[in-house]
Design a protein around this motif. Structure first.
Motif, mmCIF file in Angstrom:
data_model
loop_
_atom_site.group_PDB
_atom_site.id
_atom_site.type_symbol
_atom_site.label_atom_id
_atom_site.label_comp_id
_atom_site.label_asym_id
_atom_site.label_seq_id
_atom_site.Cartn_x
_atom_site.Cartn_y
_atom_site.Cartn_z
ATOM 1 N N LEU A 135 -1.926 88.179 81.030
ATOM 2 C CA LEU A 135 -1.609 86.807 80.615
ATOM 3 C C LEU A 135 -0.564 86.861 79.520
ATOM 4 O O LEU A 135 -0.807 87.455 78.458
ATOM 5 C CB LEU A 135 -2.851 86.117 80.058
ATOM 6 C CG LEU A 135 -3.910 85.638 81.029
ATOM 7 C CD1 LEU A 135 -4.976 84.868 80.272
ATOM 8 C CD2 LEU A 135 -3.308 84.759 82.102
ATOM 9 N N ASP A 136 0.577 86.246 79.775
ATOM 10 C CA ASP A 136 1.622 86.145 78.765
ATOM 11 C C ASP A 136 1.435 84.811 78.052
ATOM 12 O O ASP A 136 1.674 83.745 78.619
ATOM 13 C CB ASP A 136 2.991 86.224 79.441
ATOM 14 C CG ASP A 136 4.124 86.233 78.425
ATOM 15 O OD1 ASP A 136 3.983 85.574 77.364
ATOM 16 O OD2 ASP A 136 5.141 86.880 78.682
ATOM 17 N N ARG A 139 4.936 82.818 77.252
ATOM 18 C CA ARG A 139 5.583 82.181 78.411
ATOM 19 C C ARG A 139 4.568 81.466 79.297
ATOM 20 O O ARG A 139 4.934 80.814 80.262
ATOM 21 C CB ARG A 139 6.346 83.237 79.205
ATOM 22 C CG ARG A 139 7.422 83.894 78.328
ATOM 23 C CD ARG A 139 7.879 85.199 78.894
ATOM 24 N NE ARG A 139 8.826 84.972 79.996
ATOM 25 C CZ ARG A 139 9.413 85.951 80.658
ATOM 26 N NH1 ARG A 139 9.141 87.207 80.384
ATOM 27 N NH2 ARG A 139 10.247 85.673 81.624
ATOM 28 N N ARG A 140 3.305 81.617 78.968
ATOM 29 C CA ARG A 140 2.231 81.003 79.728
ATOM 30 C C ARG A 140 2.325 81.354 81.211
ATOM 31 O O ARG A 140 2.303 80.484 82.071
ATOM 32 C CB ARG A 140 2.212 79.478 79.509
ATOM 33 C CG ARG A 140 2.099 79.118 78.021
ATOM 34 C CD ARG A 140 2.053 77.647 77.782
ATOM 35 N NE ARG A 140 0.792 77.049 78.196
ATOM 36 C CZ ARG A 140 -0.346 77.168 77.541
ATOM 37 N NH1 ARG A 140 -0.401 77.872 76.444
ATOM 38 N NH2 ARG A 140 -1.429 76.578 77.966
ATOM 39 N N GLU A 141 2.433 82.644 81.459
ATOM 40 C CA GLU A 141 2.497 83.143 82.826
ATOM 41 C C GLU A 141 1.358 84.124 83.068
ATOM 42 O O GLU A 141 0.936 84.833 82.160
ATOM 43 C CB GLU A 141 3.827 83.874 83.060
ATOM 44 C CG GLU A 141 5.010 82.930 83.090
ATOM 45 C CD GLU A 141 6.342 83.678 83.107
ATOM 46 O OE1 GLU A 141 7.363 82.984 83.219
ATOM 47 O OE2 GLU A 141 6.367 84.916 82.998
ATOM 48 N N ALA A 142 0.900 84.137 84.318
ATOM 49 C CA ALA A 142 -0.161 85.071 84.691
ATOM 50 C C ALA A 142 0.332 85.972 85.810
ATOM 51 O O ALA A 142 1.103 85.552 86.665
ATOM 52 C CB ALA A 142 -1.403 84.299 85.142
ATOM 53 N N ARG A 143 -0.116 87.233 85.788
ATOM 54 C CA ARG A 143 0.175 88.167 86.874
ATOM 55 C C ARG A 143 -1.108 88.892 87.244
ATOM 56 O O ARG A 143 -1.946 89.183 86.388
ATOM 57 C CB ARG A 143 1.203 89.223 86.447
ATOM 58 C CG ARG A 143 2.480 88.694 85.866
ATOM 59 C CD ARG A 143 3.431 89.834 85.522
ATOM 60 N NE ARG A 143 3.992 90.443 86.715
ATOM 61 C CZ ARG A 143 5.026 89.937 87.362
ATOM 62 N NH1 ARG A 143 5.616 88.844 86.945
ATOM 63 N NH2 ARG A 143 5.477 90.524 88.440
ATOM 64 N N ALA A 148 3.064 87.551 90.536
ATOM 65 C CA ALA A 148 3.032 86.416 89.607
ATOM 66 C C ALA A 148 2.144 85.329 90.197
ATOM 67 O O ALA A 148 2.217 85.037 91.391
ATOM 68 C CB ALA A 148 4.436 85.883 89.381
ATOM 69 N N GLY A 150 1.165 81.420 89.919
ATOM 70 C CA GLY A 150 1.545 80.123 89.345
ATOM 71 C C GLY A 150 0.306 79.320 89.002
ATOM 72 O O GLY A 150 -0.522 79.041 89.861
ATOM 73 N N ARG A 153 -1.449 73.928 83.830
ATOM 74 C CA ARG A 153 -1.791 74.060 82.416
ATOM 75 C C ARG A 153 -3.295 74.269 82.226
ATOM 76 O O ARG A 153 -3.738 75.149 81.490
ATOM 77 C CB ARG A 153 -1.343 72.797 81.669
ATOM 78 C CG ARG A 153 -1.436 72.889 80.158
ATOM 79 C CD ARG A 153 -1.237 71.528 79.512
ATOM 80 N NE ARG A 153 -2.263 70.596 79.953
ATOM 81 C CZ ARG A 153 -3.507 70.586 79.479
ATOM 82 N NH1 ARG A 153 -3.874 71.448 78.554
ATOM 83 N NH2 ARG A 153 -4.389 69.727 79.922
ATOM 84 N N PHE A 156 -4.408 77.676 83.387
ATOM 85 C CA PHE A 156 -4.026 78.723 82.436
ATOM 86 C C PHE A 156 -4.992 78.744 81.247
ATOM 87 O O PHE A 156 -5.468 79.794 80.824
ATOM 88 C CB PHE A 156 -2.587 78.525 81.953
ATOM 89 C CG PHE A 156 -2.099 79.665 81.093
ATOM 90 C CD1 PHE A 156 -1.473 80.759 81.672
ATOM 91 C CD2 PHE A 156 -2.296 79.656 79.723
ATOM 92 C CE1 PHE A 156 -1.053 81.837 80.899
ATOM 93 C CE2 PHE A 156 -1.884 80.726 78.933
ATOM 94 C CZ PHE A 156 -1.259 81.811 79.525
#
Ligand code: CA
Length: 220
Positions: A135-136, A139-143, A148, A150, A153, A156
């Motif tokens: 979890l970044d 940048r509020r990104e997940a992998r 990746a 999507g 909000r 997340f």
């Protein structure tokens, strides 16, 4: 061993005195600030935990938190009248370890403080890694692995809430109060809908239901 030293930052004098009493009752040495200070200049030595209000004169609580995190790993329990999810998420993102909303039960404060003094500091990077999940937080990104994912909000924030303590069940009620938008969304059934979507997006084996309690992220 000497008593753990707790710094209480609270501008409401009556409440500050109460908190001092609650914490001294469980064997803490308490230092009180009644306004925000710049941590680099004024931080007392050997503080094991900070109980931090957000609405403070002089230096706002979020700034205190931010400055503190640049300087140290001392655990922070935010104690605030602010109920909005965005404040909680922002405080957690800035490195708060826990968030308790006013008004609170003295026993709950004592229990959280005890628990926090027992536990080592949580992961507090901008990047949380739990097994294959990353979890970044900036940048509020997940992998998941190389993939990746999507997320909305709410999804997340849901995942972030679980990722802070992998393997620990997070109660449904806490998630409803802290992850969903109170004015837009309903209760536990809405939460379950988000959980089911999140589970599909993440793939099997990550998001687990703990029957009768809530949800947890599988510990790697
Ligand atoms: Ca205040």
């Amino acid at each position: 061993m000497s008593d753990p030293r707790v710094l209480v930052v609270e501008d409401d004098l009556e409440l500050s005195a109460q908190i001092r009493g609650h914490l001294e009752a469980i064997g803490c040495e308490v230092i009180c600030w009644t306004e925000g200070h710049h941590v680099a200049e004024d931080m007392p030595p050997d503080v094991s935990l900070i109980v931090l209000d957000l609405g403070l004169p002089r230096v706002p609580g979020m700034v205190v938190l931010q400055e503190l995190r640049k300087a140290s790993d001392t655990p922070v329990l935010v104690l605030s009248a602010r109920q909005e999810t965005t404040d909680k998420v922002e405080a957690l993102r800035l490195g708060a370890d826990d968030y308790l909303t006013k008004p609170f039960w003295p026993e709950e404060l004592q229990e959280r403080v005890r628990a926090r003094l027992r536990r080592p500091a949580l992961q507090r990077a901008d990047l949380l890694k739990i097994g294959a999940l990353e979890l970044d937080l900036v940048r509020r990104e997940a992998r998941v692995g190389e993939r990746a994912v999507g997320l909305t909000r709410v999804e997340f924030e849901f995942l972030f809430a679980l990722a802070r303590r992998p393997g620990a069940a997070v109660p449904r009620r806490w998630l409803v109060n802290n992850v969903l938008d109170a004015d837009l969304e309903g209760g536990e059934r809405t939460l379950d809908v988000h959980a089911s979507r999140l589970r599909k997006k993440l793939g099997p084996g990550l998001l687990e239901t703990v029957w009768g309690v809530g949800y947890r992220l599988a510990a790697p």
